[in-house]
Design a protein around this motif. Structure first.
Motif, mmCIF file in Angstrom:
data_model
loop_
_atom_site.group_PDB
_atom_site.id
_atom_site.type_symbol
_atom_site.label_atom_id
_atom_site.label_comp_id
_atom_site.label_asym_id
_atom_site.label_seq_id
_atom_site.Cartn_x
_atom_site.Cartn_y
_atom_site.Cartn_z
ATOM 1 N N LEU A 302 0.823 -1.202 0.000
ATOM 2 C CA LEU A 302 0.000 0.000 0.000
ATOM 3 C C LEU A 302 0.859 1.255 0.000
ATOM 4 C CD1 LEU A 302 -2.709 -1.081 2.594
ATOM 5 C CD2 LEU A 302 -2.979 -0.909 0.119
ATOM 6 N N TRP A 303 0.463 2.169 -0.860
ATOM 7 C CA TRP A 303 1.091 3.477 -0.985
ATOM 8 C C TRP A 303 0.071 4.486 -0.480
ATOM 9 C CZ3 TRP A 303 1.390 5.788 -6.581
ATOM 10 C CH2 TRP A 303 1.878 7.101 -6.531
ATOM 11 N N ILE A 304 0.397 5.210 0.593
ATOM 12 C CA ILE A 304 -0.567 6.106 1.227
ATOM 13 C C ILE A 304 -0.087 7.547 1.110
ATOM 14 C CG2 ILE A 304 -1.502 4.394 2.812
ATOM 15 C CD1 ILE A 304 0.360 5.412 4.974
ATOM 16 N N VAL A 305 -1.026 8.488 0.953
ATOM 17 C CA VAL A 305 -0.702 9.906 0.779
ATOM 18 C C VAL A 305 -1.525 10.691 1.840
ATOM 19 C CG1 VAL A 305 -0.645 11.804 -0.832
ATOM 20 C CG2 VAL A 305 -0.384 9.490 -1.679
ATOM 21 N N SER A 306 -0.879 11.352 2.580
ATOM 22 C CA SER A 306 -1.601 12.323 3.420
ATOM 23 C C SER A 306 -1.814 13.594 2.618
ATOM 24 C CB SER A 306 -0.775 12.635 4.668
ATOM 25 O OG SER A 306 -1.379 13.669 5.404
ATOM 26 N N ILE A 307 -3.080 14.000 2.484
ATOM 27 C CA ILE A 307 -3.385 15.217 1.727
ATOM 28 C C ILE A 307 -3.791 16.363 2.645
ATOM 29 C CG2 ILE A 307 -3.951 14.248 -0.522
ATOM 30 C CD1 ILE A 307 -6.475 14.847 2.268
ATOM 31 N N ALA A 342 -1.706 2.850 11.388
ATOM 32 C CA ALA A 342 -2.936 2.129 11.083
ATOM 33 C C ALA A 342 -2.764 1.216 9.876
ATOM 34 C CB ALA A 342 -4.077 3.125 10.825
ATOM 35 N N THR A 343 -2.013 1.671 8.886
ATOM 36 C CA THR A 343 -1.809 0.861 7.684
ATOM 37 C C THR A 343 -0.918 -0.335 7.981
ATOM 38 O OG1 THR A 343 -2.080 2.852 6.332
ATOM 39 C CG2 THR A 343 -1.087 0.941 5.266
ATOM 40 N N GLU A 344 0.048 -0.163 8.876
ATOM 41 C CA GLU A 344 0.861 -1.314 9.286
ATOM 42 C C GLU A 344 -0.007 -2.375 9.954
ATOM 43 O OE1 GLU A 344 4.943 -2.244 11.757
ATOM 44 O OE2 GLU A 344 3.530 -0.779 12.562
ATOM 45 N N GLU A 345 -0.935 -1.942 10.790
ATOM 46 C CA GLU A 345 -1.856 -2.892 11.422
ATOM 47 C C GLU A 345 -2.695 -3.601 10.361
ATOM 48 O OE1 GLU A 345 -3.991 -5.213 13.936
ATOM 49 O OE2 GLU A 345 -2.221 -4.017 14.453
ATOM 50 N N ALA A 346 -3.138 -2.847 9.354
ATOM 51 C CA ALA A 346 -3.914 -3.450 8.272
ATOM 52 C C ALA A 346 -3.090 -4.470 7.502
ATOM 53 C CB ALA A 346 -4.417 -2.357 7.325
ATOM 54 N N ILE A 347 -1.851 -4.123 7.171
ATOM 55 C CA ILE A 347 -0.972 -5.031 6.434
ATOM 56 C C ILE A 347 -0.745 -6.317 7.224
ATOM 57 C CG2 ILE A 347 1.456 -5.329 5.766
ATOM 58 C CD1 ILE A 347 -0.114 -3.905 3.632
ATOM 59 N N ILE A 358 4.785 -0.494 2.718
ATOM 60 C CA ILE A 358 4.001 0.702 3.016
ATOM 61 C C ILE A 358 4.868 1.899 2.664
ATOM 62 C CG2 ILE A 358 2.737 2.036 4.748
ATOM 63 C CD1 ILE A 358 2.547 -0.529 6.425
ATOM 64 N N LEU A 359 4.331 2.804 1.882
ATOM 65 C CA LEU A 359 5.056 4.001 1.457
ATOM 66 C C LEU A 359 4.207 5.207 1.801
ATOM 67 C CD1 LEU A 359 7.654 4.864 -0.187
ATOM 68 C CD2 LEU A 359 6.087 5.161 -2.118
ATOM 69 N N SER A 360 4.772 6.167 2.530
ATOM 70 C CA SER A 360 4.048 7.357 2.942
ATOM 71 C C SER A 360 4.809 8.607 2.538
ATOM 72 C CB SER A 360 3.846 7.356 4.463
ATOM 73 O OG SER A 360 3.202 8.542 4.887
ATOM 74 N N ARG A 361 4.082 9.641 2.181
ATOM 75 C CA ARG A 361 4.718 10.913 1.866
ATOM 76 C C ARG A 361 4.875 11.761 3.127
ATOM 77 N NH1 ARG A 361 2.131 14.676 -2.781
ATOM 78 N NH2 ARG A 361 0.430 14.684 -1.284
#
Length: 493
Positions: A302-307, A342-347, A358-361
């Motif tokens: 998952l690649w996540i972007v905080s906007i 949260a995404t780590e928990e999902a993964i 997991i990749l975050s900006r």
């Protein structure tokens, strides 16, 4: 108000050079440094690794800002810096644990001044005989970086707005046909139905589930992007958007200042609510949505972007909005960090007992425990190629060694010479991905032609990368186990 003050006076970080100001929404502290050799603070474009002490102001407040040759605050909040004391290499690091908006002013002597608009002055100082030892001590405190999956060290291709699954398939086939070393295909927001998370376009991407299976049959991986804003509107076919409905039942959205009403904003899919990833109920809802979508489309990471971005009054959640961790005024810069957790928990629930991607900006101190980072929406220019190098060194300093820049540039049309040079450099980024925006022409190596300079250069240097993967993997093992850096400046040696 409870007031906590740490006032530090010793020869490495001498705070006797200026007054201490401490009020509810303004804190100021100055310190004299023993040398002009200091590094870190972010996230900004620093045009060189060692800081310029000639009257520079560096704001820190997470923001979606195009990286450029200015002093603007970018996607992350990193308040750690390291300083060399003298020619022996003796070093120390300083970390301010504070998530409020701030600016750091640097002047000759050198003197560093912190100006913070909330929270407390909670400083931690790390001493070492070498810069590398200082980083290890800092990471012992905030958390050492996660060990990446071996496959995630392979080369990736991506683009915003391929337009259709047929074009994605064509990209995969033409790059495999020229023999490009290439492990992972990524799709940006255009795979979604009306840009809604946990959906896919049933017209242009109708065969997406089978495409993921086909990639797996070739020994390749598939990564998707997820944005935090959740649409409040029905689906294009008039049906209920179940992700929104389930989140509303669990009351997982950021609230208005009354603590009850979900805050409404407007992002990619139109009117939206925002998951409060600091709420344990939201973490579980996010994991359940990720698991449910994986049962439809077998993604691998998952690649996540905080906007949540912009100046204090623009393009962001209101500062008086309420989250589980506090007012958004205090926790704004923690949004991407909480989303990574949260995404780590999902993964972990989607891929039990496996390492994924997991990749975050948007980052904060300690983000490296949960996610990697890319340096944001750069441009196809020689300056951005050059500036990516201090960026990688800094994020290794911050404990986020799995990092890279968009190879060949995100915005603008690259040239064959620039792209070939950038592929040479990018072949040795810890996170190696060619990614560009909608509008400019495609820039995957094969699109330039089978015998082009870009194609031949890319194959040659990526083959070197793949030969060195066991070495790179070992560096990450040392980083995750002992806190070693991965992208390492010569001064660490």
């Amino acid at each position: 108000m409870n007031i906590y003050v740490v006032f530090v006076v010793f020869f490495r970080f001498d705070t006797s050079v200026g007054p201490l100001v401490f009020s509810d929404q303004y804190l100021q502290l100055s310190a004299k440094l023993p040398s002009e050799y200091f590094y870190g603070l972010g996230e900004h474009i620093h045009q060189r690794y060692r800081h310029d002490s000639s009257w520079k102001t560096w704001p820190i407040f997470t923001r979606d800002e195009l990286p450029g040759g200015n002093n603007h605050n970018l996607y992350g909040a990193q308040t750690f810096f390291m300083c060399l004391e003298d020619e022996t290499g003796a070093s120390f690091g300083v970390f301010l644990m504070n998530s409020n908006a701030m600016e750091i002013f640097i002047q000759p002597t050198p003197i560093i001044t912190y100006r913070v608009i909330g929270g407390i002055l909670d400083f931690y100082i790390f001493l070492g005989d070498t810069p590398e030892q200082v980083v290890k001590e800092y990471l012992e405190f905030i958390g050492r970086p996660a060990m990446p999956a071996y496959w995630s060290l392979g080369f990736q291709l991506s683009r915003w707005d391929y337009g259709s699954l047929n074009e994605v398939k064509a990209v995969v086939e033409r790059n495999r046909a020229i023999g490009l070393p290439y492990d992972t295909q990524v799709t940006d927001i255009d795979y979604m139905d009306e840009k809604k998370d946990f959906t896919y376009d049933k017209n242009e991407f109708t065969d997406l589930p089978q495409f993921a299976k086909d990639l797996h049959s070739k020994g390749m991986k598939y990564i998707i992007i997820l944005d935090p804003a959740i649409s409040i509107n029905k689906n294009s076919d008039g049906s209920v958007y179940e992700t929104y409905e389930r989140g509303s039942i669990k009351k997982v959205w950021i609230k208005e200042k009354d603590g009850v009403t979900p805050l409404i904003g407007e992002v990619w899919p139109g009117l939206t609510v925002f998951p409060d990833f600091t709420n344990p109920e939201c973490v579980q809802w996010w994991a359940e949505e990720c698991k449910l979508f994986h049962s439809k489309v077998e993604y691998d990471g998952l690649w996540i972007v905080s906007i949540l971005d912009g100046v204090m009054f623009s393009k962001t959640v209101c500062m008086d909005a309420l989250q589980h961790w506090g007012t958004h005024y205090d926790v704004h810069s923690l949004y991407g960090y909480s989303m990574s957790i949260a995404t780590e928990e999902a993964i972990q629930q989607v891929f039990p007992n496996k390492r994924s991607f997991i990749l975050s900006r948007s980052t904060f101190a300690g983000s490296g425990k949960h996610a990697g980072h890319w340096l944001g929406d750069n441009s196809a220019s020689w300056e951005h190629l050059k500036w990516s190098i201090p960026g990688l060194l800094e994020f290794s300093l911050f404990g986020i060694p799995y990092a890279g820049a968009d190879i060949c540039g995100f915005f603008g049309n690259t040239t064959e010479e620039l792209c070939s040079r950038w592929m040479q450099l990018g072949a040795f980024y810890p996170f190696s991905r060619n990614h560009n925006s909608q509008g400019p022409r495609p820039q995957d190596p094969a699109v330039f032609g089978e015998q082009s300079l870009v194609a031949n250069t890319s194959k040659h240097y990526l083959n070197i990368r793949y030969k060195l993967l066991p070495f790179l993997y070992t560096l990450f093992y040392k980083a995750s186990t002992f806190g070693d850096t991965v992208s390492r400046p010569l001064l660490h040696e």
